[in-house]
Scaffold this active site. Structure first.
Site, PDB file in Angstrom:
ATOM      1  CE  LYS A  22      -3.746  -1.268  -3.935  1.00  0.00           C
ATOM      2  NZ  LYS A  22      -4.674  -1.189  -2.791  1.00  0.00           N
ATOM      3  CG  ASN A  23      -1.667  -0.550  -0.132  1.00  0.00           C
ATOM      4  OD1 ASN A  23      -2.676  -0.374  -0.836  1.00  0.00           O
ATOM      5  ND2 ASN A  23      -1.327  -1.735   0.345  1.00  0.00           N
TER       6      ASN A  23
ATOM      7  NE  ARG B  18     -10.157  -2.422   5.081  1.00  0.00           N
ATOM      8  CZ  ARG B  18     -11.298  -2.682   5.676  1.00  0.00           C
ATOM      9  NH1 ARG B  18     -12.374  -2.957   4.996  1.00  0.00           N
ATOM     10  NH2 ARG B  18     -11.373  -2.660   6.987  1.00  0.00           N
TER      11      ARG B  18
ATOM     12  CB  CYS C 161      -9.093  -7.808  -1.027  1.00  0.00           C
ATOM     13  SG  CYS C 161      -8.391  -7.233  -2.567  1.00  0.00           S
TER      14      CYS C 161
ATOM     15  NE  ARG D 249      -9.002  -5.771   4.779  1.00  0.00           N
ATOM     16  CZ  ARG D 249      -8.476  -5.351   3.626  1.00  0.00           C
ATOM     17  NH1 ARG D 249      -9.033  -5.661   2.496  1.00  0.00           N
ATOM     18  NH2 ARG D 249      -7.385  -4.597   3.626  1.00  0.00           N
ATOM     19  N   PRO D 250     -12.214  -5.430  10.657  1.00  0.00           N
ATOM     20  CG  PRO D 250     -11.729  -5.938  12.896  1.00  0.00           C
ATOM     21  CD  PRO D 250     -11.537  -6.438  11.474  1.00  0.00           C
ATOM     22  CB  ILE D 251     -12.868   0.304  11.085  1.00  0.00           C
ATOM     23  CG1 ILE D 251     -14.367   0.428  11.391  1.00  0.00           C
ATOM     24  CG2 ILE D 251     -12.670  -0.048   9.630  1.00  0.00           C
ATOM     25  CD1 ILE D 251     -14.885   1.806  11.094  1.00  0.00           C
TER      26      ILE D 251
ATOM     27  CG  ASP E   7      -0.940  -6.821   0.719  1.00  0.00           C
ATOM     28  OD1 ASP E   7      -1.829  -7.448   1.314  1.00  0.00           O
ATOM     29  OD2 ASP E   7      -0.971  -5.578   0.573  1.00  0.00           O
TER      30      ASP E   7
ATOM     31  CB  ILE F 156      -2.007 -10.286   8.490  1.00  0.00           C
ATOM     32  CG1 ILE F 156      -0.482 -10.293   8.621  1.00  0.00           C
ATOM     33  CG2 ILE F 156      -2.598  -8.878   8.617  1.00  0.00           C
ATOM     34  CD1 ILE F 156       0.096  -9.607   9.814  1.00  0.00           C
TER      35      ILE F 156
ATOM     36  NE  ARG G   7      -9.328  -2.791  -5.539  1.00  0.00           N
ATOM     37  CZ  ARG G   7      -9.393  -3.278  -4.320  1.00  0.00           C
ATOM     38  NH1 ARG G   7     -10.122  -4.325  -4.071  1.00  0.00           N
ATOM     39  NH2 ARG G   7      -8.729  -2.711  -3.342  1.00  0.00           N
TER      40      ARG G   7
HETATM   41  C1  UD1 Z   1      -3.410  -2.622   4.749  1.00  0.00           C
HETATM   42  C2  UD1 Z   1      -3.187  -2.732   3.271  1.00  0.00           C
HETATM   43  C3  UD1 Z   1      -3.362  -4.172   2.827  1.00  0.00           C
HETATM   44  C4  UD1 Z   1      -2.462  -5.085   3.646  1.00  0.00           C
HETATM   45  C5  UD1 Z   1      -2.641  -4.848   5.134  1.00  0.00           C
HETATM   46  C6  UD1 Z   1      -1.621  -5.609   5.987  1.00  0.00           C
HETATM   47  C7  UD1 Z   1      -3.900  -0.581   2.426  1.00  0.00           C
HETATM   48  C8  UD1 Z   1      -4.932   0.202   1.690  1.00  0.00           C
HETATM   49  N1  UD1 Z   1      -4.157  -1.882   2.599  1.00  0.00           N
HETATM   50  O1  UD1 Z   1      -4.751  -3.031   4.993  1.00  0.00           O
HETATM   51  O2  UD1 Z   1      -3.017  -4.257   1.443  1.00  0.00           O
HETATM   52  O3  UD1 Z   1      -2.806  -6.434   3.371  1.00  0.00           O
HETATM   53  O4  UD1 Z   1      -2.478  -3.452   5.434  1.00  0.00           O
HETATM   54  O5  UD1 Z   1      -0.328  -5.264   5.606  1.00  0.00           O
HETATM   55  O6  UD1 Z   1      -2.859  -0.067   2.817  1.00  0.00           O
HETATM   56  N2  UD1 Z   1      -7.558  -4.862  12.530  1.00  0.00           N
HETATM   57  C9  UD1 Z   1      -8.432  -4.827  13.599  1.00  0.00           C
HETATM   58  N3  UD1 Z   1      -9.052  -3.638  13.883  1.00  0.00           N
HETATM   59  C10 UD1 Z   1      -8.844  -2.510  13.158  1.00  0.00           C
HETATM   60  C11 UD1 Z   1      -7.958  -2.555  12.071  1.00  0.00           C
HETATM   61  C12 UD1 Z   1      -7.325  -3.750  11.775  1.00  0.00           C
HETATM   62  O7  UD1 Z   1      -8.644  -5.823  14.270  1.00  0.00           O
HETATM   63  O8  UD1 Z   1      -9.448  -1.475  13.475  1.00  0.00           O
HETATM   64  C13 UD1 Z   1      -6.876  -6.126  12.197  1.00  0.00           C
HETATM   65  C14 UD1 Z   1      -7.251  -6.683  10.809  1.00  0.00           C
HETATM   66  O9  UD1 Z   1      -8.433  -7.444  10.856  1.00  0.00           O
HETATM   67  C15 UD1 Z   1      -6.029  -7.509  10.467  1.00  0.00           C
HETATM   68  C16 UD1 Z   1      -4.883  -6.713  11.138  1.00  0.00           C
HETATM   69  O10 UD1 Z   1      -5.493  -5.856  12.092  1.00  0.00           O
HETATM   70  O11 UD1 Z   1      -6.107  -8.761  11.082  1.00  0.00           O
HETATM   71  C17 UD1 Z   1      -4.058  -5.889  10.197  1.00  0.00           C
HETATM   72  O12 UD1 Z   1      -4.920  -5.102   9.382  1.00  0.00           O
HETATM   73  P1  UD1 Z   1      -4.486  -3.667   8.851  1.00  0.00           P
HETATM   74  O13 UD1 Z   1      -2.987  -3.540   8.957  1.00  0.00           O
HETATM   75  O14 UD1 Z   1      -5.313  -2.629   9.459  1.00  0.00           O
HETATM   76  O15 UD1 Z   1      -4.857  -3.804   7.309  1.00  0.00           O
HETATM   77  P2  UD1 Z   1      -5.449  -2.679   6.380  1.00  0.00           P
HETATM   78  O16 UD1 Z   1      -4.943  -1.338   6.816  1.00  0.00           O
HETATM   79  O17 UD1 Z   1      -6.904  -2.898   6.208  1.00  0.00           O
END
Ligand code: UD1
Length: 418
Positions: free
Chosen positions: A22-23, A93, A117, A122-124, A305, A327, A397
């Site tokens: 899926k991812n 997401r 989830c 989960r900031p960007i 996960d 994480i 999902r």
């Molecule tokens: C993806 C996966 C999710 C998995 C996660 C970690 C998808 C759609 N989802 O989520 O299933 O649990 O990887 O393997 O592929 N972070 C920041 N700033 C950012 C982005 C992330 O601080 O801009 C932090 C997050 O809060 C978290 C860490 O980085 O603590 C890792 O998150 P990230 O690897 O980005 O997870 P996702 O891509 O959301």
């Protein structure tokens, strides 16, 4: 709305075929809009998240033809829309990958803020930092992620935190930019590599995916491709945990065993036998699940996960286990649910302390998110008596044909409307 009704307590055995990841598929689908030519994608799992992504691609103006359940053809020649605002998209997401893909192709995007989830903040910020380094204006405003750029130019981008989403999104945006982009401290997950391979099959020039330095030389244009998505690491890991918790014997087929090494290593610690074949793994559960210690880490470490599925499994171990979640900050919501079934688990900061018990009892419980829901399904299949799991839309999902695949292994599970 539906729920699962499960009669637990059976050893499960047999073979299960793993679906496409899926991812990986969500990133590949977003990337498919970056060319005007036909893209044929095989091994797409038929799950809610994927169907929402396909709807969004049509909203952008692309033509989507479903050729069978797991194959899709996309043509984005007439896709000129750069805004996505359907509230359904805000529930998952991966819709943020449209930001990188639209920015690359049209130099602008406006995409509803992603949900997914509820497992922490989960900031960007890292995604936005990457887009800005490439020369775009990138910001959040009134529930949207907005980007715009005259030109995108390659840049050196260091990620302070290893982020799967930011690595993929920056890769998408950089593919059609001018010059060289270097992402340092990049995520190395199998789906990062799969999306890079997909982009390269469309004519991109990405090197180093799967290491922590990814180099992207911008190209002018991408072309069409035929591509098959890799197998789902987490779905496979879930069935491996299932063999352990039900003390069964399950052969998990259509997988890449290398992607499952951290999970296999922990299952060996738990006393299981794990036999690797070229594209399959057989897990033979031990009568006594041995306790272990786990810390979730970015790939090749133990995946976050898989944390709930392992915590549920270790709740039946013969002794005390510990799992540290490094994480996400809020990924223990299911603990209250499994405690209702008799598990003895305490939370100390970001660590679970799990005192193994002899039996779990079937109860009425709620799936709080996708992977936690899967963990509770495993617990219910191992428990004595009947469980009812509500809010299974979370589970569906991410797991294709969950009920049927479990039934094939001998599980007594049915999905009923409520
Ligand atoms: C993806 C996966 C999710 C998995 C996660 C970690 C998808 C759609 N989802 O989520 O299933 O649990 O990887 O393997 O592929 N972070 C920041 N700033 C950012 C982005 C992330 O601080 O801009 C932090 C997050 O809060 C978290 C860490 O980085 O603590 C890792 O998150 P990230 O690897 O980005 O997870 P996702 O891509 O959301």
């Amino acid at each position: 709305m539906a729920k699962y009704v499960i009669q637990g307590g059976k050893r499960l055995s047999g073979e299960v075929k793993i679906s496409g990841a899926k991812n990986a598929a969500v990133g590949i689908l977003a990337a498919s809009i970056m060319t005007d030519e036909d893209v044929l994608i095989e091994n797409i799992p038929d799950v809610w998240d994927i169907n929402v992504m396909l709807d969004a691609i049509q909203v952008l103006g692309a033509k989507v033809s479903r050729i069978g359940r797991n194959t899709v053809k996309i043509n984005s020649k007439d896709a000129n829309v750069t805004e996505l605002s359907d509230s359904k998209l805000g529930k998952m997401r991966a819709t943020y990958y449209f930001v990188g893909a639209l920015l690359a192709k049209h130099h602008k995007s406006k995409v509803i803020f992603p949900g997914g989830c509820n497992i922490g903040a989960r900031p960007i910020n890292l995604h936005l930092k990457g887009f800005s380094a490439l020369g775009a204006k990138a910001y959040e405003k009134e529930g949207y992620i907005i980007t715009e750029a005259d030109n995108l130019k390659g840049a050196n981008i260091y990620l302070d935190i290893v982020s799967v989403g930011a690595t993929i999104n920056i890769m998408l945006a950089a593919v059609l930019s001018q010059g060289l982009t270097i992402i340092e401290n990049a995520a190395k997950e199998p789906h990062v590599v799969d999306i890079a391979n997909f982009l390269n099959s469309m004519g991109a020039n990405i090197k180093g995916a799967g290491t922590d330095i990814i180099k992207i030389k911008g190209v002018k244009k991408l072309h069409g491709t035929n591509y098959s998505v890799i197998p789902d690491q987490i779905e496979a890991g879930t069935y491996m945990a299932l063999a352990t918790i039900t003390k069964g014997d399950i052969t998990i087929k259509n997988i890449i065993p290398k992607h499952l090494e951290s999970i296999s290593a922990k299952l060996l610690d738990c006393g299981n036998q794990v036999i690797a074949y070229d594209e399959a793994l057989r897990v033979i559960g031990s009568d006594d699940i041995l306790p272990t210690t786990i810390k979730t880490m970015p790939y090749p470490g133990f995946p976050t996960d898989m944390q709930p599925q392992f915590a549920c499994t270790l709740s039946l171990a013969v002794g005390k286990s510990k799992i540290e979640e490094s994480i996400f900050e809020n990924r223990f919501k299911y603990v209250e649910e499994i405690k209702k079934m008799g598990a003895v688990i305490s939370i100390e900061g970001s660590t679970l302390i799990i005192e193994g018990v002899k039996h779990l009892e079937g109860k009425k419980i709620i799936a709080p998110d996708l992977r936690a829901g899967a963990g509770l399904v495993l617990a219910s299949l191992a428990a004595n008596g009947e469980s009812e799991i509500d809010k299974i839309e979370f589970v569906e999902r991410g797991y294709e044909d969950f009920v049927n695949k479990l039934k094939e292994l001998g599980a007594n599970i049915k999905k009923v409307d409520c």
